[in-house]
Design a protein around this motif. Structure first.
Motif, short mmCIF file in Angstrom:
data_model
loop_
_atom_site.label_atom_id
_atom_site.label_comp_id
_atom_site.label_asym_id
_atom_site.label_seq_id
_atom_site.Cartn_x
_atom_site.Cartn_y
_atom_site.Cartn_z
N LEU A 38 -45.40 -4.71 -53.84
CA LEU A 38 -45.70 -6.15 -53.96
C LEU A 38 -46.89 -6.54 -53.25
CD1 LEU A 38 -42.15 -7.65 -53.34
CD2 LEU A 38 -43.52 -7.76 -55.41
N THR A 60 -36.14 -3.08 -50.29
CA THR A 60 -36.79 -3.81 -51.54
C THR A 60 -36.59 -2.62 -52.84
OG1 THR A 60 -38.15 -5.06 -50.31
CG2 THR A 60 -38.26 -5.20 -52.71
N TRP A 64 -35.78 -5.35 -58.06
CA TRP A 64 -36.08 -6.59 -57.37
C TRP A 64 -37.70 -6.71 -57.38
CZ3 TRP A 64 -33.01 -10.47 -57.83
CH2 TRP A 64 -31.47 -9.81 -57.77
N LYS A 68 -39.28 -10.12 -59.35
CA LYS A 68 -40.43 -10.98 -58.53
C LYS A 68 -41.59 -11.01 -59.22
CE LYS A 68 -38.69 -10.74 -53.84
NZ LYS A 68 -39.13 -10.49 -52.57
N LYS A 71 -41.06 -13.07 -62.84
CA LYS A 71 -41.12 -14.23 -62.38
C LYS A 71 -42.18 -14.93 -61.90
CE LYS A 71 -36.45 -15.00 -63.17
NZ LYS A 71 -36.22 -15.86 -64.04
N SER A 72 -43.15 -14.26 -61.48
CA SER A 72 -44.33 -14.72 -60.97
C SER A 72 -45.33 -15.28 -62.15
CB SER A 72 -45.30 -13.79 -60.21
OG SER A 72 -45.84 -12.74 -60.89
N CYS A 102 -35.53 -8.29 -65.76
CA CYS A 102 -37.01 -8.49 -65.33
C CYS A 102 -38.17 -8.15 -66.31
CB CYS A 102 -37.17 -7.61 -64.08
SG CYS A 102 -36.35 -5.79 -64.28
#
Length: 133
Positions: A38, A60, A64, A68, A71-72, A102
């Motif tokens: 990330l 993490t 997941w 993220k 979803k960004s 995802c």
């Protein structure tokens, strides 16, 4: 030049992926866990592809992290590599679930990857394609 982010805590799998991408003249960066993945993604959201393991030994998970990133609004190609894909029935289910959860485009089973072979298995988003390149 294309760029790929590899997120995997296992050196063998990560090195086999790096060798594969090197053979295609594709630059790759590596993160050893989802947290680092990330961070690298935040610093460079322009990766053409992100390949991640599902389970790593941190808090993490790869799933997941990929959620993220998805979803960004990430527009590149998302790939999950997992030993779980080698269990009967998991890949057909994952082909649909992972696209919804995802935005995964491709799956890479780890049993062939362990031997140095990258097999591209399409999800519902990429049906009919042979590989992402």
């Amino acid at each position: 030049m294309k760029r790929v982010l590899i997120v995997d805590d296992n050196d063998r799998y990560a090195n086999n992926l790096k060798s594969y991408f090197d053979s295609l003249n594709i630059h790759s960066d590596r993160a050893v866990d989802a947290k680092e993945g990330l961070i690298l993604f935040t610093k460079n959201p322009n990766y053409d592809m992100i390949v991640s393991d599902v389970t790593m030994e941190t808090q993490t998970s790869g799933l997941w992290m990929m959620r993220k990133i998805y979803k960004s609004g990430y527009k590149g190609t998302l790939v999950i590599a997992s030993t779980g894909f080698d269990v009967i029935g998991v890949m057909p289910f994952s082909s649909y679930f992972l696209t919804w959860f995802c935005g995964i485009h491709w799956m890479i089973p780890k049993v062939p990857l362990k031997q140095g072979t990258v097999e591209w298995v399409p999800t519902a988003l990429t049906k009919g394609k042979i590989n992402p390149f």
